[in-house]
Design a protein around this motif. Sequence first.
Motif, short mmCIF file in Angstrom:
data_model
loop_
_atom_site.label_atom_id
_atom_site.label_comp_id
_atom_site.label_asym_id
_atom_site.label_seq_id
_atom_site.Cartn_x
_atom_site.Cartn_y
_atom_site.Cartn_z
N LYS A 1 -11.62 4.83 20.85
CA LYS A 1 -12.59 4.02 21.75
C LYS A 1 -14.17 4.61 21.23
O LYS A 1 -14.95 3.74 21.17
N SER B 1 -14.75 5.20 18.25
CA SER B 1 -15.43 4.64 17.06
C SER B 1 -15.79 3.08 17.45
O SER B 1 -16.75 2.52 16.65
N ASP C 1 -6.44 -3.17 11.10
CA ASP C 1 -6.00 -3.03 9.69
C ASP C 1 -4.69 -2.48 9.40
O ASP C 1 -3.92 -2.50 8.56
N THR D 1 -12.31 -0.84 13.35
CA THR D 1 -13.91 -0.16 13.10
C THR D 1 -14.10 0.23 11.50
O THR D 1 -14.96 0.15 10.96
N1 LIG Z 1 -6.95 2.67 10.76
C1 LIG Z 1 -7.74 2.70 11.73
N2 LIG Z 1 -8.19 3.85 12.21
C2 LIG Z 1 -9.22 3.94 13.22
C3 LIG Z 1 -9.80 2.84 13.39
N3 LIG Z 1 -10.81 3.03 14.51
C4 LIG Z 1 -10.71 4.54 14.57
N4 LIG Z 1 -9.82 4.90 13.90
C5 LIG Z 1 -9.32 6.48 13.86
O1 LIG Z 1 -8.90 6.78 15.10
C6 LIG Z 1 -8.85 8.24 15.14
C7 LIG Z 1 -9.58 8.50 16.42
O2 LIG Z 1 -10.74 7.58 16.64
P1 LIG Z 1 -11.67 8.01 17.91
O3 LIG Z 1 -12.82 6.98 17.69
O4 LIG Z 1 -11.86 9.36 17.87
O5 LIG Z 1 -10.87 7.63 19.12
P2 LIG Z 1 -10.65 7.80 20.52
O6 LIG Z 1 -10.09 6.86 21.41
O7 LIG Z 1 -12.34 8.00 21.09
O8 LIG Z 1 -10.28 9.51 20.86
P3 LIG Z 1 -10.32 10.40 22.09
O9 LIG Z 1 -11.55 10.37 22.65
O10 LIG Z 1 -10.16 11.67 21.64
O11 LIG Z 1 -9.17 9.86 23.04
C8 LIG Z 1 -10.00 8.59 14.12
O12 LIG Z 1 -9.39 9.34 13.06
C9 LIG Z 1 -10.46 7.40 13.56
O13 LIG Z 1 -11.11 7.43 12.28
C10 LIG Z 1 -9.49 1.49 12.71
O14 LIG Z 1 -10.24 0.49 13.29
N5 LIG Z 1 -8.48 1.55 11.96
#
Ligand SMILES: Nc1nc2c(ncn2[C@@H]2O[C@H](COP(=O)(O)OP(=O)(O)OP(=O)(O)O)[C@@H](O)[C@H]2O)c(=O)[nH]1
Length: 312
Positions: free
Chosen positions: A60, A62, A196, A228
């Motif tokens: 989210k 990212s 990806d 992302t």
């Molecule tokens: N393979 C891949 N990994 C991703 C992508 N976008 C984000 N990530 C990874 O996923 C993990 C979580 O990303 P966040 O953006 O912190 O996710 P979030 O949903 O905000 O997480 P919380 O706020 O903790 O719930 C990180 O290690 C990112 O690098 C993507 O497009 N592809």
Amino acid sequence: MKFDLDSLIEKFKQGNIRALAKILTLVENNYEYSKNIFEKLKIENTSHIIGFTGSPGAGKSSLIDSLITKIRENNLSVGIIAIDPSSPFTGGAILGDRIRMIKHSTDKKVFIRSMANRGQSGGLALSTLKACKILSAFGFDIVIVETVGTGQTEVEIIKTADTIVLVLNPESGDDIQAIKAGIMEIADIFVINKSDLPGANRTKINIETLVHESNKSGWKTPVIMTSTFKNEGIEELFLKINEHKNYLFKSNEIEKRKYIQSENEIILLLENKIRKYLENKLKDEEISNIIKDAVLNKKTTYDAVDEIFKKL
Ligand SMILES: Nc1nc2c(ncn2[C@@H]2O[C@H](COP(=O)(O)OP(=O)(O)OP(=O)(O)O)[C@@H](O)[C@H]2O)c(=O)[nH]1
Ligand SMILES: [Mg+2]
């Protein structure tokens, strides 16, 4: 705490970011100030409020980060409220996340506020709602709320948004569960992030089938694939968000949502007031005697509740 509220509000109206931060803290922590501030600010609710929800780690933050870049390319301003202590927006422990945020940190048209899952007067849902209104009053074109979407509170929080984006990942069984648990009905846009990774296409088809079965009238809920990492699908997401906003206004759905939002706010404020009233009332001797009876098992807590309710 002694200070001049009027001059703070004046600074806020002039676009002072520090005044904004201070006002957010005040409305979050203090009911009286909150009331005062909302009386003095002219809240027109013109921002487009977008809720991002989804399982922990779905990407989210990212995604929002990539979207901020798109929003800025389109010369729009954006305020973000991130609810979750583990969110990168809180300047959490992970260095990579910090670096990700830095690219927007000098941009005056981007404001990020993180909100811990505790310590608000009146609860998280109310604080979020108030913060949304303050960011809107400050004049941000877009306000984004990020919340982990698994429990009931999160669903409540996300109800404060005009457009709700549900972030999923390829082949995540949990997500399908979450969808069935009720987020499905309130999502306006589905995103399969991390496209990806293997299985993204299949997940897309699965979700599309579910969306098709749900048969919502009016808005055709899109399923978008994003990465992302590869910077893919972000433009499409931005376009769909705008399309949904246009739909809301064309169909008058916006009025329904604004009504639900106001109703929700009023319920939360009432709950808050009633709770305070109750906490005081329970100190009365007559009522504390009833509680004591329940403690001694002379009556059940349910009977005690009925009895107290009648007295109130
Ligand atoms: N393979 C891949 N990994 C991703 C992508 N976008 C984000 N990530 C990874 O996923 C993990 C979580 O990303 P966040 O953006 O912190 O996710 P979030 O949903 O905000 O997480 P919380 O706020 O903790 O719930 C990180 O290690 C990112 O690098 C993507 O497009 N592809
Ligand atoms: Mg996050």
